[in-house]
Scaffold this active site. Structure first.
Site, PDB file in Angstrom:
ATOM      1  NE  ARG A  81       5.124 -31.848  -0.128  1.00  0.00           N
ATOM      2  CZ  ARG A  81       5.928 -30.836   0.209  1.00  0.00           C
ATOM      3  NH1 ARG A  81       6.600 -30.174  -0.728  1.00  0.00           N
ATOM      4  NH2 ARG A  81       6.070 -30.485   1.467  1.00  0.00           N
TER       5      ARG A  81
ATOM      6  CG  ASN B 213       2.616 -29.188  -1.326  1.00  0.00           C
ATOM      7  OD1 ASN B 213       1.966 -30.216  -1.473  1.00  0.00           O
ATOM      8  ND2 ASN B 213       3.252 -28.923  -0.198  1.00  0.00           N
TER       9      ASN B 213
END
Length: 754
Positions: A24, A42
């Site tokens: 990320r 996620n």
């Protein structure tokens, strides 16, 4: 991966190992590079990106091309999305999502940046025992469930302090969205228990260092180690008593590569293995043995070496070049991961208050024409292995009872569990059951069939049968040596091979104990085309231990003299006093079994040559025989001539070993090396016969005997010189720890036929 006509908003789904690897934060940096607005999060085991911008296709391609080092991208799916409000780019709250195939990284060794921090007195993480970042640290051992957020890991018990929280939320910081982020203020706490007294923090560390040479337990990433000075003979003896481990050599942790090089030969490929993020134990040839004899117990041909892989280990090793560092367990029991159990074993324990959610042993490897596993665990589990799965079957493969490891096949990915231990005892079997349930839950698996070893009395097969019956699933039994060969086929994408499967024992198709097999394998089918001549061995329970008795049985079966021979007694070959008793037992088939085991032949040769007469631990005789052969080769001793005798029997080539045994009775110089040469030549001869008759050129080598690096390299060299393509296990061990992969390969194809 294509943009919709004129679309500006997109949903991008990235699948693979994309959680726990700094993905990320990486996506946020890529978004800034390409002027993308939106969010990343996620979702279950995936990463979902909502992207807005004219360069979205370039952005998606950049993600695929420039992925973080420890990530693996299986697919990037980009579809048009409805317009959404987006101001800048940020990390959004995780979602549960659907149960797509899930993957996750293993525990990763401390990176160079984090190591520098703990040794920098000006850094706020100086001497921080639990330092890590998005590129390193515990992963698999601390994950409770997906998605990978702090709340779903063992770090949920440690709220971040303001400083760590600021780093966690800053896209410019290396610890942006680091779920393990902590510092000495807010992270786990270190303790040292010495008898009834418990110390904390820095004092705990200093007290532990005082006691370290004499032996302490140290809590690691996936379980406890027992550590002591390798130069303190009494400390090592105490450690052996504690583990009930009489003879097996201990692994050694070294401060750095330089310290390893002073004791062992380190080739460039081996150095790469030692320094890899996995930080496995690597078996290395020794230059010298400066340690107390109790460390290696005389088996000084090779040494299991590894480097520190956590901040705590780095700080411990800063003051010493080398330590014995062995798993805290008893014999083949699972590694201890809980405080209650370790306190019951020893009164000196350096521990911390971060939970080990999933116990994981250290991996063990060696270099033999390539990196090879002996034990696949920390640093590798649960990395998926790519497998051709024609129908996309979803299977649970139970593996075997020794070096137990099961696996899940889902789509083109096979996820092998960490090494668990030998299932003959209750505790490893309990851990095995728990781990199987854990894997199914963690990876959202829904097996449609179960595959197991064909042995009717394997504990793993019994559990597989119960699971299949309880769920109404088909159960497929696969013969042991077929699974060994199939594991190589699965790894290398092969459909038809001649396999040499050599090990100590496995249930054969005729009900006897196999172990020296040549199998012609095509897809899920298998036919025995050759094997080592069967011999009757006395003492089912003791055969794997008493190599001298095995030697006597093989001599008897081949009509060769034994017992009462002066040179045999001088070499300390035979452990029993009564020649009449063994002859009577064999003549009347009392407590005997038939076997074609190559592993037992290695034992017998080791005994006859006076190298080793008893397996104090599994494979000891074979290991010492390999080391003896390597020493002969290094000294320039020529291999003593000896050979196997091939004979045709019902269309199968049977290799007798009378000449081998006879030459070993003579015990001439070069006999250990000559035996290895004879085995490799036997394989070459069988492969030539099979090529002429069956038109097969691909050869697969597997089974525990091929853990012998000398034999593997010697055999591969001869086969390649004869024009064969040679394949061996690389992604899984050749021993029973790799059986599950072969079972899955066969099971997936049987489902199609069904």
């Amino acid at each position: 991966m294509a943009e919709g006509q004129g679309a500006k908003y997109y949903r991008i789904v990235v699948r693979g190992i994309v959680q726990g690897v700094g993905f990320r934060p990486f996506v946020c940096r890529e978004a800034a590079k390409y002027g993308i607005r939106g969010v990343v999060r996620n979702v279950a085991g995936e990463v979902e990106i909502m992207a807005a911008g004219s360069r979205a296709a370039e952005f998606a391609e950049g993600i695929r091309r420039d992925r973080p080092p420890n990530s693996v991208i299986n697919s990037v799916e980009m579809t048009p999305a409805a317009p959404f409000a987006a101001d800048g780019f940020s990390v959004a709250e995780s979602g549960t999502g659907r149960a797509e195939p899930r993957f996750f990284p293993p525990d990763l060794a401390l990176c160079g940046n984090c190591r520098a921090e703990i040794f920098d007195p000006e850094n706020r993480r100086a001497r921080h025992f639990f330092n890590s970042c998005t590129a390193c640290g515990p992963r698999f051992s601390v994950l409770a469930s997906f998605p990978y957020d702090r709340a779903n890991t063992a770090m949920r018990d440690f709220p971040m302090c303001p400083d760590c929280l600021a780093e966690y939320g800053s896209p410019e910081n290396p610890r942006f969205r680091d779920e393990n982020a902590c510092c000495p203020k807010c992270g786990p706490k270190l303790f040292y228990r010495r008898g009834d007294i418990t110390y904390a923090g820095g004092e705990a560390f200093e007290r532990a260092l005082e006691d370290l040479p004499g032996g302490i337990a140290v809590k690691g990433v996936g379980g406890y180690h027992l550590a002591c000075s390798p130069y303190d003979a009494e400390a090592v003896r105490r450690l052996r008593l504690l583990k009930a481990r009489e003879k097996k050599p201990f692994a050694l942790m070294f401060k750095d590569i330089q310290a390893v090089s002073e004791v062992c030969e380190v080739a460039p490929e081996e150095k790469k293995m030692l320094l890899s993020p996995a930080r496995p134990i690597v078996l290395l040839k020794m230059r010298q043995d400066p340690f107390a004899r109790e460390v290696l117990a005389g088996a000084d041909g090779r040494c299991g070496c590894f480097l520190p892989y956590t901040a705590l280990q780095e700080l411990i090793m800063a003051g010493t070049p080398c330590l014995v560092m062995t798993s805290a367990n008893l014999n083949s029991a699972p590694i201890i991961s809980g405080e209650a159990e370790i306190f019951g074993l020893t009164g000196r324990v350096l521990y911390h208050d971060r939970e080990i959610i999933r116990s994981v042993e250290d991996s063990v490897m060696q270099y033999a024409g390539g990196p090879r596993f002996i034990r696949r665990a920390r640093g590798f589990a649960p990395l998926p292995i790519s497998v051709d799965n024609p129908r996309g079957a979803e299977l649970l493969a139970a593996g075997g009872d020794l070096k137990a490891a099961f696996g899940l096949l889902r789509g083109p990915a096979f996820i092998l569990s960490q090494y668990i231990g030998d299932l003959e005892d209750a505790r490893p079997f309990e851990r095995y059951e728990q781990a199987a349930a854990d894997f199914e839950s963690l990876f959202a698996a829904r097996p449609e069939a179960v595959v197991c070893d064909a042995h009717p009395r394997y504990f793993s097969s019994a559990l597989a049968g119960r699971l299949a019956a309880a769920r109404g699933l088909p159960l497929t039994a696969v013969f042991h040596h077929h699974a060994h060969v199939a594991s190589v086929m699965a790894e290398h994408g092969l459909s038809r091979v001649l396999g040499a499967a050599f090990d100590g024992s496995g249930y054969g198709e005729d009900g006897s104990v196999w172990g020296g097999e040549f199998l012609l394998c095509e897809e899920e089918r298998c036919r025995r085309v050759g094997h080592l001549a069967c011999a009757e061995i006395q003492g089912a329970d003791s055969a794997a231990r008493d190599a001298a008795k095995t030697a006597a049985c093989l001599l008897y079966a081949n009509g060769l003299p034994y017992g009462g021979l002066p040179f045999a007694h001088e070499r300390g070959v035979f452990t029993f006093p009564d020649k009449t008793a063994i002859e009577a037992a064999l003549a009347n088939h009392v407590n005997t079994f038939l076997t074609s085991s190559m592993g037992r032949l290695f034992d017998a040769v080791a005994a006859l040559l006076g190298v080793c007469r008893e397996n104090g631990y599994e494979g000891e005789c074979a290991v010492r025989l390999q080391y003896a052969a390597e020493k002969e080769a290094k000294a320039g001793v020529k291999p003593a001539p000896m050979s196997f005798e091939p004979q045709a029997a019902d269309g199968v080539c049977v290799f007798g070993c009378r000449d081998i045994l006879s030459k070993c009775l003579e015990a001439k110089p070069g006999a250990a090396l000559g035996f290895h040469a004879a085995v490799s030549e036997m394989v070459r001869r069988m492969c030539i016969l099979a090529r002429d008759k069956e038109h097969v050129r691909d050869v697969a080598l597997s089974g525990g005997v091929f853990q012998n690096a000398l034999l593997l390299e010697m055999t591969a060299e001869r086969l390649k010189a004869a024009g064969f393509s040679v394949y061996a296990n690389e992604a899984v061990p050749p021993n029973d720890g790799g059986l599950a992969l072969g079972q899955a390969y066969i099971g997936a194809r049987r489902i199609i036929r069904r």
